[in-house]
Design a protein around this motif. Structure first.
Motif, PDB file in Angstrom:
ATOM      1  N   LEU A  22      28.853  55.423  21.783  1.00 52.29           N
ATOM      2  CA  LEU A  22      27.413  55.600  21.935  1.00 52.29           C
ATOM      3  C   LEU A  22      26.688  55.249  20.639  1.00 52.29           C
ATOM      4  N   PHE A  23      27.154  55.857  19.562  1.00 47.24           N
ATOM      5  CA  PHE A  23      26.494  55.666  18.274  1.00 47.24           C
ATOM      6  C   PHE A  23      26.678  54.230  17.781  1.00 47.24           C
ATOM      7  N   GLY A  24      27.902  53.711  17.855  1.00 51.73           N
ATOM      8  CA  GLY A  24      28.184  52.381  17.339  1.00 51.73           C
ATOM      9  C   GLY A  24      27.465  51.288  18.095  1.00 51.73           C
ATOM     10  N   ILE A  25      27.525  51.333  19.431  1.00 49.48           N
ATOM     11  CA  ILE A  25      26.841  50.306  20.224  1.00 49.48           C
ATOM     12  C   ILE A  25      25.334  50.412  20.031  1.00 49.48           C
ATOM     13  N   GLY A  26      24.823  51.654  19.972  1.00 50.61           N
ATOM     14  CA  GLY A  26      23.391  51.842  19.750  1.00 50.61           C
ATOM     15  C   GLY A  26      22.942  51.245  18.432  1.00 50.61           C
ATOM     16  N   ILE A  27      23.692  51.514  17.369  1.00 50.54           N
ATOM     17  CA  ILE A  27      23.332  50.985  16.049  1.00 50.54           C
ATOM     18  C   ILE A  27      23.450  49.471  16.031  1.00 50.54           C
ATOM     19  N   ALA A  28      24.471  48.918  16.694  1.00 51.68           N
ATOM     20  CA  ALA A  28      24.623  47.465  16.730  1.00 51.68           C
ATOM     21  C   ALA A  28      23.423  46.812  17.415  1.00 51.68           C
ATOM     22  N   ILE A  29      23.015  47.354  18.553  1.00 49.06           N
ATOM     23  CA  ILE A  29      21.852  46.808  19.266  1.00 49.06           C
ATOM     24  C   ILE A  29      20.593  46.956  18.408  1.00 49.06           C
ATOM     25  N   LEU A  30      20.439  48.124  17.798  1.00 52.95           N
ATOM     26  CA  LEU A  30      19.261  48.377  16.966  1.00 52.95           C
ATOM     27  C   LEU A  30      19.213  47.416  15.780  1.00 52.95           C
ATOM     28  N   GLY A  31      20.343  47.274  15.077  1.00 57.25           N
ATOM     29  CA  GLY A  31      20.370  46.420  13.898  1.00 57.25           C
ATOM     30  C   GLY A  31      20.107  44.961  14.219  1.00 57.25           C
ATOM     31  N   VAL A  32      20.753  44.448  15.269  1.00 53.85           N
ATOM     32  CA  VAL A  32      20.564  43.038  15.642  1.00 53.85           C
ATOM     33  C   VAL A  32      19.130  42.785  16.088  1.00 53.85           C
ATOM     34  N   SER A  33      18.568  43.690  16.884  1.00 55.59           N
ATOM     35  CA  SER A  33      17.191  43.494  17.350  1.00 55.59           C
ATOM     36  C   SER A  33      16.206  43.527  16.183  1.00 55.59           C
ATOM     37  N   THR A  60      15.785  46.156   7.038  1.00 50.79           N
ATOM     38  CA  THR A  60      16.258  47.436   7.564  1.00 50.79           C
ATOM     39  C   THR A  60      17.267  47.234   8.690  1.00 50.79           C
ATOM     40  N   GLY A  61      17.212  46.082   9.370  1.00 47.67           N
ATOM     41  CA  GLY A  61      18.263  45.767  10.333  1.00 47.67           C
ATOM     42  C   GLY A  61      19.613  45.629   9.643  1.00 47.67           C
ATOM     43  N   HIS A  62      19.593  45.003   8.452  1.00 46.11           N
ATOM     44  CA  HIS A  62      20.819  44.921   7.651  1.00 46.11           C
ATOM     45  C   HIS A  62      21.304  46.310   7.267  1.00 46.11           C
ATOM     46  N   PHE A  63      20.377  47.199   6.850  1.00 49.68           N
ATOM     47  CA  PHE A  63      20.772  48.574   6.507  1.00 49.68           C
ATOM     48  C   PHE A  63      21.500  49.243   7.663  1.00 49.68           C
ATOM     49  N   LYS A  64      20.983  49.024   8.881  1.00 50.94           N
ATOM     50  CA  LYS A  64      21.597  49.686  10.042  1.00 50.94           C
ATOM     51  C   LYS A  64      23.037  49.234  10.227  1.00 50.94           C
TER      52      LYS A  64
END
Length: 565
Positions: A430-441, A387-391
């Protein structure tokens, strides 16, 4: 102003910004599908917030039954309804207004839209009523209420009807414009539509017998057959998104800086490769299933899949090089990266394009290849890494691209000024950085073994419990931070869209245009010595190095798991 043509049989308005001839009947159908997309996205975002603070064990706010219910709701509204409704709007608008032609059958367009909306209502109702806690995949022998399957069938049929009208619109354009080539943006959407037909047919093949099974007419559904055929729907539906959002990248490059592909033939060839090869990536969902042979698994997730990867590599160079060449023609020629530094970063269309490109490539693309290969898949299979890949791919890539182009659609399609435009430039970040942090974590947490779907990852209260490495606490905090930032960005965007469309000030022509549309750059001055886009070439090399290092690390981790003594 709409004007009647040929006895009222054709209705058009002329866009005072682009000069396009717009069929107002197609425009209305596109508007309804776009509104449904935003409503679906709102549901998905609210569900995502609840899931973030449930997966994070520190909060764990949802009880077990509602966790799986909300997970089902989020999966379908985020990965199916929001994106496909948006794509149906794009197909309708692009195949008429963008081509200066009429809609082939408004009645068919409205029929398809109605069927899709009824299907959407049935699916969301049965989920919220607790009658379809089967997750997005709804694997047999899990059984939902018959209305759930009926809703999915109706939505698929509605989408197929609109896709069919898209092809009919192209036929009208071809008859009126013999010998001309489709604009690259529409060509890419055509590739997405072809993939959509394959995808929807796969869905019908499995959902119709499953519907009959839920009614008791068919006795059994073989779980292995169900999973094999269902992934002909589940994964290719995301490949529709890839073709569509890459098309949007080309459109945004043109709108924001006047950039066009330096070789359209190669870009078109890459879309053809998507049609031929991208759906075989579905095989990586079956890599631990005994129902298919190792030869089938290796063939699909290696040799054939690399054709789709090659296509994405072409687009990864073509889109930023289009931007670089346009910027250099405007005089930004110092060094390798003045063109990038001088780009219109305050334009949410441009910043959204670049963030979507980076997140999709470095997070979604690289992890997708590793997840999709038969050899390395086993490291992260069925962990939260998936699901990190999906993000990175579907959210950071597709959703962010669609959100960014909407800032152009609000004035041009809905004829409204953008509400709170001053905050728009912050939304992609906001959205892009948030998704990047979420996906990598999420990807890193999966590497520590955190399961993909389980409500309680510690199995507390069970006969066996598990304690993860304490370092995962740090990544759970990043997970929560990334999720919160992404949700805030998404909610601001949704608020802007809703206020603009339903309560916004009317758009009265070019003087009211808040988001700039770039002028075409001056023509090239003779032959260019060396690379036309040297900065892009360096960036692509950086991407390739990152990709090689990540693949090498995964093979190293794989070898560490298989000790031979």
């Amino acid at each position: 102003m709409a004007v009647a043509v040929e006895g009222g049989e054709k209705w058009f308005r002329t866009c005072d910004v682009t000069g396009f001839k717009v069929d107002v009947r197609a425009e209305k159908i596109a508007k309804v599908n776009a509104v449904m997309a935003v409503v679906s996205f709102l549901i998905a975002v609210i569900a995502a917030l609840l899931l973030v603070f449930t997966r994070w064990q520190l909060f764990h706010i949802l009880p077990v039954d509602w966790y799986y219910r909300v997970l089902t709701l989020h999966g379908l509204d985020a990965l199916v309804f929001w994106i496909i409704f948006f794509e149906l709007a794009a197909l309708t608008f692009a195949s008429t207004a963008f081509l200066n032609t009429r809609m082939s059958s408004p009645a068919a367009g409205w029929l398809g839209t109605l069927l899709a909306i009824v299907g959407w209502l049935l699916v969301n109702y049965t989920i919220l009523a607790g009658q379809a806690d089967v997750l997005m995949t709804s694997y047999a022998p899990l059984k939902a209420h018959p209305l759930f399957y009926l809703g999915m069938i109706l939505f698929a049929v509605g989408a197929l009807v609109i896709v069919t009208t898209f092809f009919a619109n192209l036929m009208i354009w071809r008859r009126e414009n013999p010998g001309q080539s489709l604009p690259l943006f529409v060509y890419g959407l055509m590739a997405a539509a072809i993939i959509a037909v394959i995808t929807i047919v796969s869905g019908a093949i499995i959902y119709i017998p499953t519907f009959l099974w839920s009614l008791g007419i068919i006795k059994d559904i073989d779980p292995a057959v169900y999973k094999l055929v269902w992934w002909g729907l589940g994964h290719p539906s995301q490949q529709i998104n890839v073709a569509a959002h890459v098309s949007v990248w080309y459109l945004l490059a043109f709108l924001t800086v006047g950039g066009t592909s330096i070789n359209e033939k190669v870009s078109r060839f890459a879309f053809v490769l998507y049609i031929v090869a991208i759906n075989v990536a579905s095989a990586h969902h079956l890599l631990v299933d005994p129902a298919v042979s190792p030869v089938w698994k290796v063939w699909n997730t290696s040799y054939v899949m690399y054709l789709a990867v090659f296509a994405s590599m072409i687009h990864a160079f073509a889109v930023p090089s289009a931007i670089e060449v346009a910027q250099r023609r405007k005089g930004f020629t110092k060094g390798l990266f003045e063109w990038l530094k001088a780009a219109p970063w305050g334009n949410p269309g441009f910043s959204g394009l670049m963030l979507s490109l980076i997140i999709f490539g470095f997070i979604g693309g690289i992890t997708g290849v590793v997840n999709g290969m038969e050899q390395t898949n086993i490291i992260v299979h069925n962990t939260i890494s998936v699901t990190g890949h999906f993000k990175g791919a579907v959210v950071g890539g597709t959703a962010l691209a669609f959100m960014s182009v909407t800032y152009y659609l609000i004035p041009l399609l809905f004829r409204k000024k953008i509400a709170f435009y001053g905050v728009a430039k912050y939304v992609p970040w906001l959205f892009g950085i948030g998704i990047a942090i979420l996906g990598v974590s999420m990807y890193i947490l999966g590497a520590f073994g955190v399961p993909r779907r389980h409500w309680d990852i510690t199995f507390s209260g069970g006969p066996f419990t598990y304690t993860f490495n304490p370092v995962t606490d740090f990544f759970w905090a990043l997970f929560g931070l990334g999720g919160a930032l992404a949700v805030i960005g998404a909610l601001i965007w949704i608020l802007q869209v809703v206020v603009s469309v339903f309560f916004g000030q009317p758009f009265n022509g070019p003087k009211d245009l808040q988001i700039p549309i770039a002028e075409p750059p001056p023509p090239a001055k003779g032959e260019h010595e060396g690379f036309a886009a040297p900065g892009t070439f360096v960036l692509v090399l950086l991407f390739m190095v990152t990709f090689i290092i990540f693949v090498a690390l995964n093979y190293g981790w794989l070898s560490a798991m298989w000790e031979v003594k």
